[in-house]
Every structure is written in C-alpha cells, then in structure tokens.
Design an enzyme around this catalytic site. Structure first.
Site, PDB file in Angstrom:
ATOM      1  N   HIS A 174      25.467  42.750  38.052  1.00 13.08           N
ATOM      2  CA  HIS A 174      26.742  42.447  38.714  1.00 13.08           C
ATOM      3  C   HIS A 174      27.309  43.595  39.545  1.00 13.08           C
ATOM      4  O   HIS A 174      28.362  43.463  40.145  1.00 13.08           O
ATOM      5  CB  HIS A 174      27.792  42.054  37.663  1.00 13.08           C
ATOM      6  CG  HIS A 174      28.279  43.222  36.856  1.00 13.08           C
ATOM      7  ND1 HIS A 174      27.550  43.785  35.842  1.00 13.08           N
ATOM      8  CD2 HIS A 174      29.412  43.955  36.947  1.00 13.08           C
ATOM      9  CE1 HIS A 174      28.210  44.797  35.325  1.00 13.08           C
ATOM     10  NE2 HIS A 174      29.351  44.943  35.968  1.00 13.08           N
TER      11      HIS A 174
HETATM   12  C1  UD1 Z   1      34.728  45.037  36.871  1.00  9.94           C
HETATM   13  C2  UD1 Z   1      34.652  46.563  36.756  1.00  9.94           C
HETATM   14  C3  UD1 Z   1      33.239  46.971  36.376  1.00  9.94           C
HETATM   15  C4  UD1 Z   1      32.755  46.238  35.150  1.00  9.94           C
HETATM   16  C5  UD1 Z   1      32.905  44.743  35.357  1.00  9.94           C
HETATM   17  C6  UD1 Z   1      32.492  43.988  34.138  1.00  9.94           C
HETATM   18  C7  UD1 Z   1      36.116  47.840  38.280  1.00  9.94           C
HETATM   19  C8  UD1 Z   1      36.123  48.670  39.503  1.00  9.94           C
HETATM   20  N1  UD1 Z   1      34.953  47.201  38.027  1.00  9.94           N
HETATM   21  O1  UD1 Z   1      33.892  44.656  37.946  1.00  9.94           O
HETATM   22  O2  UD1 Z   1      33.224  48.359  36.108  1.00  9.94           O
HETATM   23  O3  UD1 Z   1      31.401  46.555  34.922  1.00  9.94           O
HETATM   24  O4  UD1 Z   1      34.289  44.467  35.660  1.00  9.94           O
HETATM   25  O5  UD1 Z   1      32.599  42.610  34.319  1.00  9.94           O
HETATM   26  O6  UD1 Z   1      37.098  47.772  37.593  1.00  9.94           O
HETATM   27  N2  UD1 Z   1      36.309  37.134  38.780  1.00  9.94           N
HETATM   28  C9  UD1 Z   1      36.413  35.882  38.242  1.00  9.94           C
HETATM   29  N3  UD1 Z   1      36.997  35.763  37.018  1.00  9.94           N
HETATM   30  C10 UD1 Z   1      37.469  36.824  36.325  1.00  9.94           C
HETATM   31  C11 UD1 Z   1      37.359  38.087  36.903  1.00  9.94           C
HETATM   32  C12 UD1 Z   1      36.769  38.240  38.116  1.00  9.94           C
HETATM   33  O7  UD1 Z   1      36.005  34.901  38.819  1.00  9.94           O
HETATM   34  O8  UD1 Z   1      37.990  36.621  35.201  1.00  9.94           O
HETATM   35  C13 UD1 Z   1      35.644  37.280  40.109  1.00  9.94           C
HETATM   36  C14 UD1 Z   1      36.624  37.393  41.241  1.00  9.94           C
HETATM   37  O9  UD1 Z   1      36.110  36.683  42.307  1.00  9.94           O
HETATM   38  C15 UD1 Z   1      36.629  38.875  41.559  1.00  9.94           C
HETATM   39  C16 UD1 Z   1      35.195  39.296  41.192  1.00  9.94           C
HETATM   40  O10 UD1 Z   1      34.845  38.453  40.105  1.00  9.94           O
HETATM   41  O11 UD1 Z   1      36.939  39.103  42.888  1.00  9.94           O
HETATM   42  C17 UD1 Z   1      35.086  40.728  40.772  1.00  9.94           C
HETATM   43  O12 UD1 Z   1      36.045  41.046  39.745  1.00  9.94           O
HETATM   44  P1  UD1 Z   1      36.621  42.550  39.631  1.00  9.94           P
HETATM   45  O13 UD1 Z   1      37.487  42.679  38.429  1.00  9.94           O
HETATM   46  O14 UD1 Z   1      37.197  42.953  40.923  1.00  9.94           O
HETATM   47  O15 UD1 Z   1      35.351  43.429  39.467  1.00  9.94           O
HETATM   48  P2  UD1 Z   1      34.018  43.229  38.610  1.00  9.94           P
HETATM   49  O16 UD1 Z   1      32.879  43.100  39.555  1.00  9.94           O
HETATM   50  O17 UD1 Z   1      34.209  42.175  37.575  1.00  9.94           O
END
Ligand code: UD1
Length: 361
Positions: A207
């Site tokens: 991811h």
């Molecule tokens: C975040 C952390 C990363 C961790 C990962 C674990 C940061 C910079 N990154 O990355 O270190 O390894 O979490 O999962 O904090 N989304 C959903 N549902 C959710 C959450 C997110 O659909 O409940 C989708 C959204 O489209 C969002 C994307 O996932 O834009 C990324 O989520 P985000 O929290 O920005 O970063 P992660 O890639 O999850």
C-alpha cells in the site's frame, strides 16, 4: 496522572491496545486515561474491526478528520486536537508510530507545553521521500521521552544529538498485542474459507505510495503477483489506497483461483496468515516485525527499511521487482535462516512504557 493517548490509522491500534491494558491493570498507580481517535482511518474494516478485536474501549473523542492531502490531514488534526488538549490538560500525550496523526498531535501538544511520549521512536529509513520518515523526524525532535523498540533506534537518536536521558529502550509494543492475540488468531476461519493450507501460500500486502501510486510500477506488481499465483496460492487483501489507484489507472484486477484478492482484513486474520504463510511479501512496517517474531520469511518490496533489525537478525529481506524470483526461489528451497527475535520483543513493552511515564511525570 492523566494520560491522553492518540490513535489515527490502522497500524496505531495494535500499539495502543497493550498500553490501555497495562494502565487498567496497574492498581498501584491510578491513571486517568483519555483516548482520542483522529479519524484518519474511518472505514469499518480499517478502524472499528481493530477496536473490537483488540478490546480497545470506544474513543472518548473522535476528531473525524478523514482523508485528504498531507497538509490538509495534518492541519485538520492540529485544528481539532488543540482545543482537546486545552480542555483536558493531560500530564502526557502519548503518540505511537509514524502516521500523519502522530506528527500533528505532537506538534500541538508540545506547543502547549504538554509533555509528549513517542512510542516506537528512533526508527529511520533515511529516505525522506517517505512521508512517514518526515513524521518520525519531526515527532522525535519534539517529544519529551523517546521510547524505542530496538537498540538501532537509540543509536539513530544519539547521532541526531538527542540526550540519553530522553531515550529509553522499551521494546516493541506491537509484539505485546501479537502475544496477547495469537491464540485467538489461530482460530481464524479465513484459511479454511480460502482453501489454504499451512505453509502452502504467500501473503501479500502492498500500500505504500512508492509502490502503488505509479501506474507502471503498480502494473508490474500486479503482473508479478499473477505470475507468483502460477506457483502457489497468493492472498492479497487490498488496502483502500491500492484499490483506489488500481481503479484510477484502470488496471484490471483478476480474482482467480490462485490469486485471492480480498478487501482489508482484520487483525486476527492477518496474524493468522502471517504465521501460516510460506512467506509474506509486503511493504508494511508492522508485518516486517510480526513476521520476524513469528519466524515467517518476509520479502519487503522497498529499497530501504526503518526496521533494519528485522533484516539483520530477523526473517526480513529487502527485495526489488527485478530480483523477486531469485528471492522467492531462495525461500522455497529453504535456504534462509529462521532468524532471531530482538531483545524486549517479549510482550512486556507496555508495562515498560507505563513505568517510564510514571518515573518521568
Ligand atoms: C496511512 C499512513 C501509513 C500507514 C497506513 C496504514 C500516513 C502518512 N500514512 O497511509 O504510514 O502505513 O496508513 O494503512 O499517515 N481510505 C479509505 N478508508 C479509510 C482510510 C483511508 O478508503 O478508512 C482511503 C482514502 O481514499 C485515502 C487513502 O485511503 O485517501 C489513503 O489514506 P491515508 O490515511 O491518507 O493514507 P494511507 O495510505 O492509509
């Protein structure tokens, strides 16, 4: 003593659960505990399922900040967290790991003169293209006490000029959660549902933006998984970021008998797959550590790791797409050592964290 602890994203939940348990168990030192969820992760499968499985009480406060760019997410956490700190005035704010919520809450608390404890401090990938590396550097620069998982983290901090009195090696708190949940994880029904046998499949999680946010790279990765599935069954629970990028790039996702593409899975299912897989292929920080503890061979699809101890003494090896087959062959031919478990990865870290907070209050 009043402790306010923060969770935001999936990898935080298994680091806070053991601390809450240790606080509740310690009758000698009554602690008022407040749990804040920033809401960085919010889906049932990315958040609630972990609260249920890990027995974490419902958060006292949910900031509901949701997704956004780094600046948006960080700023929204800061805006929402500041009044919480002012209202509750805890003795300690405890932050874990390296996600945006970790850094944002550290910034807020330290500017309000509230002491910050960072659990999992001192890890460095030395790669500033990783957002987490920036979060780690900022958090460690500001936190009052730096609770480290392994000796290499102490060395990193000392090299950065952090005085020794602020650093304490406590071990890996995530291993506390693993130890407490392993028996339940072994009862997971997922392997039976997917028709998998012990040591007969590969467990894949990917991811990181560096792997999934680039069309050509993600296409190559999916092709490699297709090829791998020709050799042994592959289980790949797809993170919402990865799912989103696959859709954006129009990369066809072919669920086949041997390529089992799932949605995000829970903690017990993930531990069960990590323990039973022939090997794991990942870019997750947590799975590098869990596989070292469970002595499952791990290939990390990244040019570096902030957890070098898992490579030096554990089961982890960094890999690249152009070398993946050689590395997989090496595992399938049993040419790898079972590795060792680092010091203090023993299930007793949360108690050491609590002790450090009580002693430096
Ligand atoms: C975040 C952390 C990363 C961790 C990962 C674990 C940061 C910079 N990154 O990355 O270190 O390894 O979490 O999962 O904090 N989304 C959903 N549902 C959710 C959450 C997110 O659909 O409940 C989708 C959204 O489209 C969002 C994307 O996932 O834009 C990324 O989520 P985000 O929290 O920005 O970063 P992660 O890639 O999850």
């Amino acid at each position: 003593m009043k402790i306010l602890s923060v969770v935001g994203a999936r990898p935080n939940f298994m680091k806070i659960a053991p601390l809450i348990k240790a606080i509740n168990k310690d009758a000698l030192h009554p602690v008022e505990h407040i749990l804040v969820h920033t809401g960085q992760h919010y889906d049932q499968g990315m958040s609630n399922v972990f609260f249920n499985e890990l027995g974490i009480p419902a958060p006292d406060i949910n900031l509901q900040i949701g997704s956004g760019s780094h600046a948006e997410q960080t700023a929204r956490v800061m805006l929402a967290f500041e009044p919480v700190c002012i209202e509750h005035r805890p003795d300690w704010v405890v932050v874990v790991g390296d996600v945006n919520s970790t850094m944002a809450c550290t910034l807020v608390a330290s500017k309000l003169g509230i002491k910050v404890a960072h659990v999992e401090a001192g890890l460095r990938s030395f790669d500033r293209t990783m957002p987490e590396e920036i979060n780690r550097i900022v958090t460690d620069a500001l936190a009052d006490i730096l609770l480290t998982p392994s000796a290499d983290a102490n060395e990193n901090l000392k090299r950065e000029g952090v005085p020794e009195r602020r650093i304490r090696l406590v071990g890996n708190i995530m291993i506390d959660a693993l130890v407490a949940n392993l028996e339940r994880a072994r009862q997971s029904k997922l392997m039976a549902e997917l028709g998998l046998t012990r040591m007969g499949f590969a467990y894949v999680t990917l991811h990181r933006p560096s792997n999934v946010d680039d069309r050509a790279r993600l296409t190559q990765i999916m092709d490699a998984l297709d090829r791998l599935a020709g050799k042994l069954p592959v289980v790949f629970p797809i993170h919402p970021r990865t799912r989103g990028m696959l859709e954006e790039f129009n990369i066809p996702v072919r669920h086949e008998t041997n390529l089992k593409l799932l949605g995000p899975i829970g903690y017990h299912d993930s531990l069960c797959l990590t323990e039973s897989a022939r090997f794991v292929l990942t870019d997750s920080g947590g799975i590098q550590e869990e596989s070292t503890f469970l002595r499952t061979p791990c290939l990390t699809l990244r040019p570096n790791t902030e957890r070098p101890i898992t490579v030096e003494i554990g089961t982890n090896k960094l890999t690249r797409l152009d070398r993946l087959w050689t590395d997989i062959e090496e595992i399938l031919q049993d040419r790898r050592s079972p590795g060792q478990i680092p010091m203090y990865w023993d299930g007793g870290t949360a108690e050491r964290v609590l002790l450090a907070l009580l002693e430096t209050a």
